[in-house]
Design a protein around this motif. Structure first.
Motif, PDB file in Angstrom:
ATOM      1  N   ARG A 131      -4.335   2.362   4.070  1.00  0.00           N
ATOM      2  CA  ARG A 131      -4.362   0.910   3.564  1.00  0.00           C
ATOM      3  C   ARG A 131      -4.962   1.520   2.185  1.00  0.00           C
ATOM      4  O   ARG A 131      -5.781   2.458   2.548  1.00  0.00           O
ATOM      5  CB  ARG A 131      -5.150   0.325   4.067  1.00  0.00           C
ATOM      6  CG  ARG A 131      -5.703  -1.340   3.144  1.00  0.00           C
ATOM      7  CD  ARG A 131      -6.847  -2.247   4.045  1.00  0.00           C
ATOM      8  NE  ARG A 131      -8.008  -1.542   4.081  1.00  0.00           N
ATOM      9  CZ  ARG A 131      -8.112  -2.390   3.109  1.00  0.00           C
ATOM     10  NH1 ARG A 131      -8.686  -2.748   1.435  1.00  0.00           N
ATOM     11  NH2 ARG A 131      -9.358  -2.039   2.985  1.00  0.00           N
ATOM     12  N   ASP A 132      -4.846   1.158   1.055  1.00  0.00           N
ATOM     13  CA  ASP A 132      -5.336   1.122  -0.591  1.00  0.00           C
ATOM     14  C   ASP A 132      -5.975   0.300  -0.581  1.00  0.00           C
ATOM     15  O   ASP A 132      -5.721  -0.558  -0.299  1.00  0.00           O
ATOM     16  CB  ASP A 132      -3.606   1.151  -1.172  1.00  0.00           C
ATOM     17  CG  ASP A 132      -4.624   1.468  -2.783  1.00  0.00           C
ATOM     18  OD1 ASP A 132      -5.315   2.062  -2.669  1.00  0.00           O
ATOM     19  OD2 ASP A 132      -3.620   1.834  -3.869  1.00  0.00           O
ATOM     20  N   ALA A 133      -7.436   0.763  -0.882  1.00  0.00           N
ATOM     21  CA  ALA A 133      -8.801   0.366  -0.699  1.00  0.00           C
ATOM     22  C   ALA A 133      -8.776  -1.011  -2.390  1.00  0.00           C
ATOM     23  O   ALA A 133      -8.971  -2.032  -2.470  1.00  0.00           O
ATOM     24  CB  ALA A 133      -9.508   1.126  -0.989  1.00  0.00           C
ATOM     25  N   ALA A 134      -7.455  -0.814  -3.048  1.00  0.00           N
ATOM     26  CA  ALA A 134      -7.573  -0.829  -4.378  1.00  0.00           C
ATOM     27  C   ALA A 134      -5.953  -1.632  -5.114  1.00  0.00           C
ATOM     28  O   ALA A 134      -5.439  -2.377  -5.716  1.00  0.00           O
ATOM     29  CB  ALA A 134      -7.014   0.180  -5.512  1.00  0.00           C
ATOM     30  N   CYS A 135      -5.405  -1.958  -3.126  1.00  0.00           N
ATOM     31  CA  CYS A 135      -4.159  -2.546  -3.570  1.00  0.00           C
ATOM     32  C   CYS A 135      -4.460  -3.850  -3.974  1.00  0.00           C
ATOM     33  O   CYS A 135      -5.357  -4.921  -3.586  1.00  0.00           O
ATOM     34  CB  CYS A 135      -3.514  -2.769  -1.942  1.00  0.00           C
ATOM     35  SG  CYS A 135      -2.225  -3.879  -1.694  1.00  0.00           S
ATOM     36  N   ALA A 189      -6.111  -5.684  -0.737  1.00  0.00           N
ATOM     37  CA  ALA A 189      -7.948  -5.433  -0.553  1.00  0.00           C
ATOM     38  C   ALA A 189      -8.348  -6.322  -0.252  1.00  0.00           C
ATOM     39  O   ALA A 189      -9.501  -5.808   0.091  1.00  0.00           O
ATOM     40  CB  ALA A 189      -7.767  -4.588  -1.930  1.00  0.00           C
ATOM     41  N   CYS A 230       0.874  -1.118  -0.283  1.00  0.00           N
ATOM     42  CA  CYS A 230      -0.120   0.105  -0.434  1.00  0.00           C
ATOM     43  C   CYS A 230       0.508   1.079   0.057  1.00  0.00           C
ATOM     44  O   CYS A 230       0.717   2.531  -0.702  1.00  0.00           O
ATOM     45  CB  CYS A 230      -0.903   0.426   0.970  1.00  0.00           C
ATOM     46  SG  CYS A 230      -2.686  -1.364   1.867  1.00  0.00           S
TER      47      CYS A 230
END
Length: 258
Positions: free
Chosen positions: A239-243, A247, A173
């Motif tokens: 946190r990256d929701a599109a990781c 995700a 992320c």
């Protein structure tokens, strides 16, 4: 706990946040340390002196004369030895009761799958981007907290990536694998010797606090040290929701919580 252990760990036991129960948790713990160089050296020595019962130490490199400027687990007499075996000897001299399992292999995805699954906490003490991402994927996949440190020149950084917490980012992320990061290593850029000691020691501290459940971990915070001025900077990371790595883990965690 034996009488010798009560004496050896007495300064921990005196701490209200640790006590006998907390020290027993350390004795029962299994920590995976990947990398036995500049960061791994102080990390493994402090984990062992603190009484972590089992340490798995992974490194496929051998001790070189250029390492001795900063990699304090190794000695001139052990030049040419695998670093994992050299560090095992260093730990035995500090605390012979600690069981160290040296693993002299490169930390690839296959090896990491088994090693991470068996660990309570993982320390990333490596120095290359590809391995860091492989470690992160294994930790996310097995739900194991990761303490990641880095040091080059006069710059250090430290954070915790904890997949047990749905709000915590993973390493990917913060440092996306698809981005083109410049690979910098001590062999070409140099590193200030005490810097790896500072970061590696803090990695051990974070691992111990995670095992003990003491305080608040660095999950969601990236700490950066400028050793030329000895100034710390902290950055909040999300946190990256599109990781591409974590995700799905975030969605599953929220589903279980509901």
């Amino acid at each position: 706990m034996t009488d010798d252990q009560l004496l050896r760990y007495s300064r921990h036991i005196l701490l209200d946040e640790v006590g006998i129960e907390g020290q027993q948790r350390l004795l029962d713990a299994n920590v995976l340390v990947i990398g036995a160089g500049g960061l791994g050296s102080p990390a493994v020595l402090y984990l062992a002196s603190a009484g972590v019962g089992r340490i798995t130490l992974v490194d496929d490199d051998a001790v070189d004369l250029t390492n001795l400027q900063r990699q304090i687990a190794h000695t001139t007499e052990r030049l040419g030895q695998p670093k994992a075996l050299s560090a095992q000897q260093a730990v035995a001299a500090v605390n012979p009761d600690v069981l160290v399992r040296p693993v002299v292999v490169r930390a690839d995805a296959q090896a990491l799958g088994e090693l991470v699954a068996a660990a309570d906490v993982v320390l990333d003490c490596t120095d290359n981007f590809q391995t860091r991402h492989a470690i992160n994927r294994a930790c996310v996949g097995h739900g194991k907290p990761l303490v990641a440190g880095a040091a080059i020149r006069f710059d250090g950084q430290l954070s915790v990536y904890d997949p047990r917490d749905a709000a915590s980012p993973c390493y990917a992320c913060v440092f996306p694998p698809q981005q083109d990061f410049e690979e910098v290593q001590c062999a070409t850029m140099g590193v200030f010797a005490p810097l790896v000691g500072i970061i590696g020691t803090m990695q051990a501290a974070e691992a111990l606090r995670l095992l003990l459940g003491v305080g608040t971990s660095l999950a969601g915070r990236l700490q950066m040290l400028d050793a030329k001025t000895m100034e710390w900077t902290e950055m909040r990371v999300r946190r990256d929701a599109a990781c591409p790595v974590c995700a799905g883990r975030g969605e599953l965690s929220r589903g279980r919580a509901g």
